[in-house]
Design an enzyme around this catalytic site. Structure first.
Site, PDB file in Angstrom:
ATOM      1  N   ASP A 126      20.517  54.692 -65.058  1.00  0.00           N
ATOM      2  CA  ASP A 126      21.431  55.402 -66.323  1.00  0.00           C
ATOM      3  C   ASP A 126      21.547  54.284 -67.246  1.00  0.00           C
ATOM      4  OD1 ASP A 126      21.751  57.970 -64.648  1.00  0.00           O
ATOM      5  OD2 ASP A 126      23.594  57.070 -63.756  1.00  0.00           O
ATOM      6  N   ASP A 157      19.669  63.842 -66.771  1.00  0.00           N
ATOM      7  CA  ASP A 157      21.024  64.329 -66.600  1.00  0.00           C
ATOM      8  C   ASP A 157      21.190  65.225 -67.817  1.00  0.00           C
ATOM      9  OD1 ASP A 157      21.639  62.936 -64.358  1.00  0.00           O
ATOM     10  OD2 ASP A 157      22.499  61.289 -65.648  1.00  0.00           O
TER      11      ASP A 157
END
Length: 196
Positions: A136, A150
């Site tokens: 991330d 995402d």
């Protein structure tokens, strides 16, 4: 002259199976490719935990590895997320065989691209197969750090919710106020024979 429109409210807005698959692929592949390329770039250029300002106070890159879900929830059951993403991906592919709606193909394609992006991390990244940590890096104030996969999932699921609220069905028909069973039957004559 009848006051009723020639095309009933529940009339199908159908796309051919090949068109559905092309739309889904055109949504899924860019999400997957951009997700994997940006993760590769982050891993290659940023140390773990490093922050790089993009828009001061609003957006920055921050390299983290997430073993769990959003906000690192479920960090000790990483394998569960791997199984869930694999099942979701298979279900979407199977569902696409029944889809005859271009908007539904777009929505499911976005979710599929995102699910496959994070599933790739779970399968191929450290600490090992099936329990890999997701990369991330997109950070904004007071929110979880996330990635392109995402984004694909969130946008796709939002479209699914919108289509459901608007009464758009997977097969291209529309339901909702003013649509009767008779309208739907009239809109798709011979469908039962085609299925038989």
């Amino acid at each position: 002259m009848s006051e009723h429109p020639e095309v009933p409210v529940g009339a199908p807005d159908r796309a051919a199976p090949r068109t559905v698959l092309l739309i889904a692929a055109a949504a899924a592949l860019p999400v997957y490719a951009v997700d994997q390329l940006t993760k590769w770039w982050v891993v290659a250029t940023m140390a773990l935990g490093e922050r790089t300002p993009v828009v001061e106070g609003l957006l920055w890159w921050q390299h983290i590895r997430n073993p769990g879900a959003a906000f690192s929830l479920g960090a000790d059951i990483t394998w569960v997320f791997t199984v869930v993403m694999a099942v979701v991906s298979v279900l979407i592919v199977l569902t696409l065989r029944r889809v005859r709606s271009a908007p539904w193909a777009l929505a499911l394609g976005l979710v599929l691209g995102g699910a496959l992006g994070n599933l790739t991390d779970r399968l191929l990244r450290e600490p090992g197969f099936g329990v890999g940590h997701v990369v991330d890096f997109i950070a904004v104030p007071r929110f979880a750090i996330f990635n392109i996969a995402d984004c694909g999932v969130v946008v796709g699921v939002s479209l699914v919710v919108l289509l459901t609220l608007l009464g758009r069905e997977l097969d291209g028909t529309r339901t909702g106020s003013g649509v009767t069973d008779a309208d739907r039957l009239e809109a798709s004559p011979g469908e039962d024979e085609a299925r038989g």
